[in-house]
Design a protein around this motif. Sequence first.
Motif, PDB file in Angstrom:
ATOM      1  N   ALA A  58       0.819  -1.213   0.000  1.00 35.61           N
ATOM      2  CA  ALA A  58       0.000   0.000   0.000  1.00 35.61           C
ATOM      3  C   ALA A  58       0.851   1.261   0.000  1.00 35.61           C
ATOM      4  O   ALA A  58       0.437   2.302  -0.511  1.00 35.61           O
ATOM      5  N   ALA A  59       2.044   1.169   0.565  1.00 31.18           N
ATOM      6  CA  ALA A  59       2.941   2.328   0.620  1.00 31.18           C
ATOM      7  C   ALA A  59       3.728   2.519  -0.657  1.00 31.18           C
ATOM      8  O   ALA A  59       4.327   3.595  -0.860  1.00 31.18           O
ATOM      9  N   SER A  60       3.758   1.521  -1.532  1.00 29.78           N
ATOM     10  CA  SER A  60       4.598   1.603  -2.718  1.00 29.78           C
ATOM     11  C   SER A  60       3.827   1.438  -4.027  1.00 29.78           C
ATOM     12  O   SER A  60       4.119   2.102  -5.017  1.00 29.78           O
ATOM     13  N   TYR A  61       2.830   0.571  -4.024  1.00 32.07           N
ATOM     14  CA  TYR A  61       1.982   0.340  -5.197  1.00 32.07           C
ATOM     15  C   TYR A  61       0.532   0.311  -4.734  1.00 32.07           C
ATOM     16  O   TYR A  61      -0.107  -0.744  -4.681  1.00 32.07           O
ATOM     17  N   PRO A  62      -0.017   1.469  -4.370  1.00 26.68           N
ATOM     18  CA  PRO A  62      -1.340   1.492  -3.731  1.00 26.68           C
ATOM     19  C   PRO A  62      -2.472   0.961  -4.608  1.00 26.68           C
ATOM     20  O   PRO A  62      -3.516   0.556  -4.086  1.00 26.68           O
ATOM     21  N   ASP A  63      -2.289   0.936  -5.920  1.00 25.89           N
ATOM     22  CA  ASP A  63      -3.355   0.470  -6.805  1.00 25.89           C
ATOM     23  C   ASP A  63      -3.256  -1.023  -7.100  1.00 25.89           C
ATOM     24  O   ASP A  63      -4.130  -1.580  -7.781  1.00 25.89           O
ATOM     25  N   ALA A  64      -2.222  -1.666  -6.620  1.00 27.45           N
ATOM     26  CA  ALA A  64      -2.002  -3.074  -6.958  1.00 27.45           C
ATOM     27  C   ALA A  64      -2.842  -3.997  -6.077  1.00 27.45           C
ATOM     28  O   ALA A  64      -3.056  -3.729  -4.893  1.00 27.45           O
ATOM     29  N   VAL A  65      -3.308  -5.070  -6.674  1.00 29.49           N
ATOM     30  CA  VAL A  65      -4.078  -6.096  -5.964  1.00 29.49           C
ATOM     31  C   VAL A  65      -3.112  -7.185  -5.510  1.00 29.49           C
ATOM     32  O   VAL A  65      -2.412  -7.796  -6.332  1.00 29.49           O
ATOM     33  N   LEU A  66      -3.043  -7.439  -4.222  1.00 29.96           N
ATOM     34  CA  LEU A  66      -2.178  -8.479  -3.693  1.00 29.96           C
ATOM     35  C   LEU A  66      -2.815  -9.844  -3.937  1.00 29.96           C
ATOM     36  O   LEU A  66      -3.958 -10.082  -3.549  1.00 29.96           O
ATOM     37  N   THR A  67      -2.068 -10.727  -4.569  1.00 28.79           N
ATOM     38  CA  THR A  67      -2.613 -12.040  -4.863  1.00 28.79           C
ATOM     39  C   THR A  67      -1.534 -13.110  -4.762  1.00 28.79           C
ATOM     40  O   THR A  67      -0.377 -12.870  -5.110  1.00 28.79           O
ATOM     41  N   PRO A  68      -1.889 -14.292  -4.265  1.00 29.55           N
ATOM     42  CA  PRO A  68      -0.922 -15.402  -4.221  1.00 29.55           C
ATOM     43  C   PRO A  68      -0.807 -16.068  -5.580  1.00 29.55           C
ATOM     44  O   PRO A  68      -1.695 -15.953  -6.436  1.00 29.55           O
ATOM     45  N   TYR A  69       0.288 -16.777  -5.788  1.00 26.04           N
ATOM     46  CA  TYR A  69       0.440 -17.620  -6.976  1.00 26.04           C
ATOM     47  C   TYR A  69       1.532 -18.636  -6.713  1.00 26.04           C
ATOM     48  O   TYR A  69       2.174 -18.620  -5.653  1.00 26.04           O
ATOM     49  N   VAL A  70       1.742 -19.541  -7.653  1.00 27.79           N
ATOM     50  CA  VAL A  70       2.829 -20.502  -7.546  1.00 27.79           C
ATOM     51  C   VAL A  70       3.978 -20.008  -8.407  1.00 27.79           C
ATOM     52  O   VAL A  70       3.799 -19.732  -9.601  1.00 27.79           O
ATOM     53  N   GLN A  71       5.142 -19.875  -7.825  1.00 31.37           N
ATOM     54  CA  GLN A  71       6.301 -19.390  -8.565  1.00 31.37           C
ATOM     55  C   GLN A  71       6.808 -20.479  -9.498  1.00 31.37           C
ATOM     56  O   GLN A  71       6.960 -21.639  -9.105  1.00 31.37           O
ATOM     57  N   LEU A  72       7.100 -20.094 -10.734  1.00 30.79           N
ATOM     58  CA  LEU A  72       7.466 -21.069 -11.746  1.00 30.79           C
ATOM     59  C   LEU A  72       8.925 -21.486 -11.639  1.00 30.79           C
ATOM     60  O   LEU A  72       9.277 -22.631 -11.926  1.00 30.79           O
ATOM     61  N   GLY A  73       9.795 -20.547 -11.259  1.00 32.16           N
ATOM     62  CA  GLY A  73      11.213 -20.847 -11.155  1.00 32.16           C
ATOM     63  C   GLY A  73      11.606 -21.176  -9.727  1.00 32.16           C
ATOM     64  O   GLY A  73      10.884 -20.883  -8.772  1.00 32.16           O
ATOM     65  N   ALA A  74      12.765 -21.790  -9.599  1.00 35.59           N
ATOM     66  CA  ALA A  74      13.277 -22.131  -8.272  1.00 35.59           C
ATOM     67  C   ALA A  74      14.099 -20.975  -7.719  1.00 35.59           C
ATOM     68  O   ALA A  74      14.740 -20.236  -8.469  1.00 35.59           O
ATOM     69  N   SER A  75      14.091 -20.823  -6.406  1.00 32.78           N
ATOM     70  CA  SER A  75      14.856 -19.767  -5.748  1.00 32.78           C
ATOM     71  C   SER A  75      15.510 -20.333  -4.491  1.00 32.78           C
ATOM     72  O   SER A  75      15.177 -21.428  -4.031  1.00 32.78           O
ATOM     73  N   ASP A  76      16.423 -19.560  -3.928  1.00 33.04           N
ATOM     74  CA  ASP A  76      17.059 -19.974  -2.677  1.00 33.04           C
ATOM     75  C   ASP A  76      16.068 -20.069  -1.525  1.00 33.04           C
ATOM     76  O   ASP A  76      16.333 -20.733  -0.519  1.00 33.04           O
ATOM     77  N   SER A  77      14.922 -19.419  -1.649  1.00 35.43           N
ATOM     78  CA  SER A  77      13.968 -19.394  -0.539  1.00 35.43           C
ATOM     79  C   SER A  77      13.456 -20.783  -0.188  1.00 35.43           C
ATOM     80  O   SER A  77      13.026 -21.016   0.946  1.00 35.43           O
ATOM     81  N   ARG A  78      13.501 -21.707  -1.137  1.00 34.01           N
ATOM     82  CA  ARG A  78      12.996 -23.043  -0.833  1.00 34.01           C
ATOM     83  C   ARG A  78      13.789 -23.703   0.287  1.00 34.01           C
ATOM     84  O   ARG A  78      13.274 -24.577   0.985  1.00 34.01           O
ATOM     85  N   ARG A  79      15.060 -23.280   0.458  1.00 32.29           N
ATOM     86  CA  ARG A  79      15.864 -23.829   1.553  1.00 32.29           C
ATOM     87  C   ARG A  79      15.274 -23.437   2.910  1.00 32.29           C
ATOM     88  O   ARG A  79      15.378 -24.184   3.888  1.00 32.29           O
ATOM     89  N   TYR A  80      14.645 -22.263   2.969  1.00 33.41           N
ATOM     90  CA  TYR A  80      14.129 -21.747   4.237  1.00 33.41           C
ATOM     91  C   TYR A  80      12.826 -22.408   4.651  1.00 33.41           C
ATOM     92  O   TYR A  80      12.389 -22.252   5.794  1.00 33.41           O
ATOM     93  N   CYS A  81      12.186 -23.151   3.751  1.00 32.46           N
ATOM     94  CA  CYS A  81      10.938 -23.832   4.119  1.00 32.46           C
ATOM     95  C   CYS A  81      11.169 -24.856   5.224  1.00 32.46           C
ATOM     96  O   CYS A  81      10.224 -25.237   5.928  1.00 32.46           O
ATOM     97  N   ALA A  82      12.418 -25.285   5.402  1.00 27.28           N
ATOM     98  CA  ALA A  82      12.723 -26.241   6.464  1.00 27.28           C
ATOM     99  C   ALA A  82      12.638 -25.616   7.841  1.00 27.28           C
ATOM    100  O   ALA A  82      12.461 -26.334   8.839  1.00 27.28           O
ATOM    101  N   ILE A  83      12.743 -24.273   7.932  1.00 27.31           N
ATOM    102  CA  ILE A  83      12.745 -23.632   9.246  1.00 27.31           C
ATOM    103  C   ILE A  83      11.703 -22.522   9.370  1.00 27.31           C
ATOM    104  O   ILE A  83      11.651 -21.840  10.394  1.00 27.31           O
ATOM    105  N   SER A  84      10.869 -22.334   8.339  1.00 27.41           N
ATOM    106  CA  SER A  84       9.848 -21.281   8.423  1.00 27.41           C
ATOM    107  C   SER A  84       8.589 -21.722   7.689  1.00 27.41           C
ATOM    108  O   SER A  84       8.664 -22.349   6.624  1.00 27.41           O
ATOM    109  N   ASP A  85       7.441 -21.371   8.272  1.00 30.64           N
ATOM    110  CA  ASP A  85       6.159 -21.692   7.650  1.00 30.64           C
ATOM    111  C   ASP A  85       5.637 -20.556   6.784  1.00 30.64           C
ATOM    112  O   ASP A  85       4.577 -20.693   6.164  1.00 30.64           O
TER     113      ASP A  85
END
Length: 479
Positions: A397-424
Motif C-alpha cells: 500500500a505504501a509503494s503500489y497502492p493500486d495493486a491487488v495483492l494475490t498469491p500464486y505458484v512461482q514457476l522458477g526455483a529460488s534460494d527461498s525453498r531452503r528456508y521452508c525447512a525452518i519457516s512456515d
Amino acid sequence: MTAPVLPAADDVAVRLSALVRVPTVSSRVPEEVAGARFDELVALLETLYPHVHRVLERELVSRAPDVADGRSVQFRWRGTGGEEGERHPLVLMAHYDVVAVPGLPVPVDDVEAHAPGWSHPPFAGVVRDGAVWGRGTLDDKGALVVALEAVEALVAAGWTPPRDVYLSFGHNEETAGDGARTAVARLAERGIRPWLVLDEGGAVVQGAMPGVAAPTAVVGIAEKGILDLELSTRDDGGHASTPAANGATVRLARAITRIDDHPFPPRLSEPVRALLATLADHADGPMRRVFANAGRLAPVVARAFTRLGVEPNALVRTTVAVTQLEGSPGANVLAQTARANANVRILPGETVATVVARLTRVIDDPTITLRVVSGEDPSPVSPAAGPQWELVRTALAASYPDAVLTPYVQLGASDSRRYCAISDHVYRFSPFDLTTAQRASIHGVDEHVTVAALGRGVAFTAALLEAVPAPTAAAAPRP
C-alpha cells in the motif's frame, strides 16, 4: 530517532549500476568462476552501505573456509524484541550471482564488451532512458540493492526493528544454492525459526490474467519443484556410411518427441486456486464468473490456461524442457551414446518420483535410461492470510497502492525453498513493476529495471520493515 529519509531513485540506480559492473557470473565449471569478482562485490557493499556495516553484524557463509567461488553474506540486525525476537526474525533474501551472457566469455574480463542482441553492454551498468541496463538488474542485484538502501536509511535515522532482521544474500543461487543451504543450517543450529522470509519471485504486473485490468502484485506462496533428468541410450557405433536402423540418436529423438506429444495434464493447484479466487472481484465480464467458480470449473479452467500463453500454461501443469543434447563426437561417426537433459518444473501435488514414473510410461522404451541428475519436490505452500501476509499488504500500500495483492505458484526455483525447512511463512516477491518484455529479459537479452521501480522498491522494503510487529510472546530482556 529522526524520520528516515529514503534515497532518491536516481542515486539508487547509480549504486545498482556499480554492482552490475562487477560480473559475478555463476557456473558449474569451477574454472569459469572468477572468485576475485565475488570478493570485489562483497567489498564494494561495505563502501556503498557504511551504516549497514557499522550497525549490523556480518557473517560470510560458505561450506568451507577455502572456497574459491565467493561467499554468501548474511547480516544480522539485532532488534529490541528479546529472546522471542531473536528466535523469530524477519529474513530478507537476494542473491548477487548472475547467469552468463551468450556471446561473452566466462569469466568476463571486459565489462564494456557488447553481446549479440543487447542494446547496451550487459555488464556496463548503463543508466539510460529511465532504466538501469545489464545482467542482474532484475535477477537479482536489484532486489539486493533496494533491501540495503532501505536498511541503510533506517539505520541512519536511528531506527531499530522490534525483532531481529536478517539480510541473507546468496552467492550461487543460479547453480548449486549451497550458500543458502548453509545459511539455513546455521540458523537451524541456533534454534531460529524465521517469522517471515521474503525472497525474489513475483512482481507487480499488468495484463497477465485475462479480464483483469488492475495491476496485480503476485506473491509466490509456493514454488514448483525442479528436476534435471538425463535421458540416455547406447549403441554399437561405427561409421556413418553404414548406419543401422533405429540407432541411438533415433531412439533418443523418439523419446523426446513422445514427451513433447504427451504433456502433463493441466490441473489447478492450491496456489492457483487462491490466485483466481482473489482476482474474481477484480475481473471484468465473464471472467469474473469463471474465476469465482474456478473450483467447480477446475478442469475447464485448467485446460483454458494452457491456451493463453506460456506463462498461464506453466501455472497449471508440470513442464518439461529438453535443454541439452549430445550425440556423436564426429560428423561421420555413429553415436555410441546419445544423451539429453530434460529440465522439469514440477507442479505442487506431484513429486520427483511421480514425474519420473510418468515419463517412463510415456517414453515406453526400455533402451532409454532415465537418471535423476538433481531433483527437489515442490515447496510447501505458505498461507495467504495472517499477520505475515498482511504485512506484505501494508508494504504494498505504501509503494503500489493500486495493486491487488494475490498469491500464486512461482514457476522458477529460488534460494527461498531452503528456508521452508525452518519457516512456515516463505514468500517470493520482487518489489518492482515489470512489463512482459522485462520478465522475458530475465536470463535473456536486454535485462533492465526502471529507475522509478527502484524507488518504489525501496519504499516497499522500508514500509515492510517499519511495520514489522513486535513478538507477541513475552520476551526476555537483553542482558
